[in-house]
Motif scaffolding. Structure first.
Motif, short mmCIF file in Angstrom:
data_model
loop_
_atom_site.label_atom_id
_atom_site.label_comp_id
_atom_site.label_asym_id
_atom_site.label_seq_id
_atom_site.Cartn_x
_atom_site.Cartn_y
_atom_site.Cartn_z
N GLU A 112 9.16 1.92 -11.34
CA GLU A 112 8.56 3.04 -12.04
C GLU A 112 7.56 3.78 -11.17
OE1 GLU A 112 9.23 4.36 -15.00
OE2 GLU A 112 10.92 2.97 -15.13
N LEU A 113 6.80 3.03 -10.39
CA LEU A 113 5.82 3.65 -9.49
C LEU A 113 6.52 4.51 -8.43
CD1 LEU A 113 2.97 4.02 -8.34
CD2 LEU A 113 3.31 1.91 -7.03
N LYS A 114 7.58 3.99 -7.86
CA LYS A 114 8.32 4.76 -6.85
C LYS A 114 8.93 6.02 -7.46
CE LYS A 114 9.33 0.89 -3.79
NZ LYS A 114 10.38 0.03 -3.17
N ARG A 115 9.39 5.91 -8.69
CA ARG A 115 9.93 7.09 -9.38
C ARG A 115 8.83 8.12 -9.61
NH1 ARG A 115 12.83 5.25 -14.49
NH2 ARG A 115 14.12 4.26 -12.88
N PHE A 116 7.68 7.63 -10.01
CA PHE A 116 6.54 8.52 -10.23
C PHE A 116 6.11 9.19 -8.92
CE2 PHE A 116 1.83 8.79 -10.01
CZ PHE A 116 1.64 9.82 -10.92
N GLN A 117 6.05 8.42 -7.83
CA GLN A 117 5.70 8.98 -6.53
C GLN A 117 6.70 10.03 -6.08
OE1 GLN A 117 5.44 5.40 -4.16
NE2 GLN A 117 3.21 5.28 -4.38
N SER A 128 -6.62 21.17 -5.65
CA SER A 128 -7.25 20.28 -6.62
C SER A 128 -6.34 19.86 -7.77
CB SER A 128 -8.51 20.96 -7.20
OG SER A 128 -8.16 22.20 -7.81
N SER A 129 -5.63 20.78 -8.36
CA SER A 129 -4.93 20.51 -9.60
C SER A 129 -3.82 19.46 -9.46
CB SER A 129 -4.33 21.80 -10.17
OG SER A 129 -5.35 22.70 -10.51
N PHE A 130 -3.02 19.56 -8.40
CA PHE A 130 -1.89 18.65 -8.26
C PHE A 130 -2.36 17.21 -8.01
CE2 PHE A 130 -0.08 22.79 -7.47
CZ PHE A 130 1.15 22.71 -8.11
N GLU A 131 -3.35 17.06 -7.14
CA GLU A 131 -3.84 15.72 -6.85
C GLU A 131 -4.57 15.12 -8.05
OE1 GLU A 131 -6.16 15.93 -3.32
OE2 GLU A 131 -4.41 16.07 -1.99
N SER A 132 -5.34 15.93 -8.76
CA SER A 132 -6.05 15.41 -9.93
C SER A 132 -5.06 15.03 -11.03
CB SER A 132 -7.06 16.44 -10.45
OG SER A 132 -6.41 17.62 -10.88
N TRP A 133 -3.98 15.80 -11.17
CA TRP A 133 -2.94 15.45 -12.13
C TRP A 133 -2.31 14.11 -11.76
CZ3 TRP A 133 2.29 14.75 -10.93
CH2 TRP A 133 3.12 14.48 -12.02
N MET A 134 -2.02 13.92 -10.47
CA MET A 134 -1.41 12.68 -10.02
C MET A 134 -2.31 11.48 -10.27
SD MET A 134 -1.41 10.27 -7.37
CE MET A 134 -2.13 11.08 -5.94
N VAL A 135 -3.60 11.61 -9.95
CA VAL A 135 -4.55 10.52 -10.14
C VAL A 135 -4.67 10.17 -11.63
CG1 VAL A 135 -6.96 9.82 -9.91
CG2 VAL A 135 -5.84 11.02 -8.03
N HIS A 136 -4.76 11.22 -12.45
CA HIS A 136 -4.87 10.99 -13.90
C HIS A 136 -3.65 10.26 -14.43
CE1 HIS A 136 -5.73 11.77 -18.13
NE2 HIS A 136 -4.48 12.19 -18.25
N HIS A 175 -1.54 8.47 -12.74
CA HIS A 175 -1.45 7.15 -12.11
C HIS A 175 -2.18 6.10 -12.96
CE1 HIS A 175 -1.13 4.44 -8.55
NE2 HIS A 175 -2.22 3.91 -9.07
N TYR A 176 -3.39 6.42 -13.36
CA TYR A 176 -4.17 5.48 -14.16
C TYR A 176 -3.69 5.44 -15.61
CZ TYR A 176 -7.44 4.85 -10.32
OH TYR A 176 -8.00 4.53 -9.11
N ALA A 177 -3.24 6.58 -16.12
CA ALA A 177 -2.77 6.62 -17.51
C ALA A 177 -1.53 5.76 -17.70
CB ALA A 177 -2.46 8.07 -17.91
N ARG A 178 -0.72 5.64 -16.65
CA ARG A 178 0.49 4.82 -16.73
C ARG A 178 0.25 3.36 -16.37
NH1 ARG A 178 5.52 8.65 -14.83
NH2 ARG A 178 4.74 10.61 -15.70
N GLY A 179 -0.99 3.04 -16.04
CA GLY A 179 -1.35 1.65 -15.80
C GLY A 179 -0.96 1.09 -14.46
N TYR A 180 -0.75 1.94 -13.47
CA TYR A 180 -0.41 1.45 -12.14
C TYR A 180 -1.64 0.87 -11.45
CZ TYR A 180 3.80 4.27 -12.86
OH TYR A 180 4.95 4.81 -13.37
N SER A 181 -1.40 0.00 -10.50
CA SER A 181 -2.48 -0.65 -9.78
C SER A 181 -3.30 0.36 -8.99
CB SER A 181 -1.92 -1.71 -8.82
OG SER A 181 -2.93 -2.19 -7.95
N PRO A 182 -4.64 0.28 -9.06
CA PRO A 182 -5.48 1.20 -8.28
C PRO A 182 -5.20 1.14 -6.78
CG PRO A 182 -6.80 0.04 -9.92
CD PRO A 182 -5.45 -0.62 -9.92
N GLY A 183 -4.78 -0.02 -6.30
CA GLY A 183 -4.53 -0.17 -4.88
C GLY A 183 -3.35 0.65 -4.38
N THR A 184 -2.41 0.99 -5.27
CA THR A 184 -1.24 1.76 -4.85
C THR A 184 -1.51 3.25 -4.80
OG1 THR A 184 -0.47 1.85 -7.15
CG2 THR A 184 0.34 0.04 -5.78
#
Length: 209
Positions: A41-46, A150-158, A160-169
């Motif tokens: 799922e993380l790779k798909r999201f990336q 700003s917008s694209f990276e902030s969307w990705m970070v948001h 990332h955490y909303a989907r429960g992925y590891s902070p380290g990834t």
């Protein structure tokens, strides 16, 4: 092939080989800890994020080198060109200070859509040689720059955490974005140079849309 192109291809192949070796040796501890399903799922999201983000960056790299050349071809004096650039930078500076609050209120996805609209409108203004029209285009370009940064990276970070992925990834996603953005910048420069040679300085702006 000329010397520049041959050198570029050799370096590109070397870079791809080094990256492949690095990936093959890297232990993806975060995926291993979070499980196979989460890793997929993380790779798909990336992949989703990088596809959109790199397309936007490619559009920006395509038109960047030919803004000044286009203004010169329209017959503007250097003082007029400097004013156009100055207004663009000021627009980016002003919008950049409030873009975070706007994104929080209306959503990061919405701001990414606004970027696409502003950027396309900015590129369309390049078809005109009118100073006032080009000024509007520079103002829109300044807004677009702030949104792109700003917008694209902030969307990705948001997300990332909303989907429960590891902070380290998260660093892994940024690393991939930086790596591929470097290649996109080089490739876009080559494409822009080719289309500008064939169809004029305004063509990179149309291609970037």
């Amino acid at each position: 092939l000329d010397f520049f192109t041959r050198t570029f291809l050799v370096l590109l192949i070397g870079l791809i080989v080094v990256e492949w070796i690095h990936r093959s040796r890297r232990q993806d501890g975060a995926d291993g800890q979070s499980g196979t399903t989460d890793g997929v799922e993380l790779k798909r999201f990336q992949s989703l994020y990088l596809t959109v983000y790199l397309l936007m960056m490619a559009a920006d790299w395509l038109q960047g080198p030919y803004v000044y050349a286009l203004y010169i071809s329209y017959g503007f004096e250097k003082s007029d060109i400097a004013l156009l650039f100055l207004c663009g930078f000021l627009s980016s500076m002003v919008v950049g200070t409030i873009i975070g609050s706007i994104a929080d209120k209306y959503g990061r996805k919405f701001m990414c859509i606004v970027f696409g609209l502003c950027y396309s409108a900015s590129c369309l203004t390049k078809l005109s040689s009118s100073f006032s029209t080009l000024m509007v285009g520079r103002l829109l370009a300044g807004v677009s720059t702030s949104l792109l940064s700003s917008s694209f990276e902030s969307w990705m970070v948001h997300e990332h955490y909303a989907r429960g992925y590891s902070p380290g990834t998260l660093a892994q996603t940024f690393s991939k974005a930086t790596f591929w953005n470097s290649l996109i910048a080089i490739g876009s420069g080559l494409v822009a140079g080719e289309v500008a040679t064939r169809w004029g300085y305004v063509s990179p702006f149309l291609v970037s849309m």
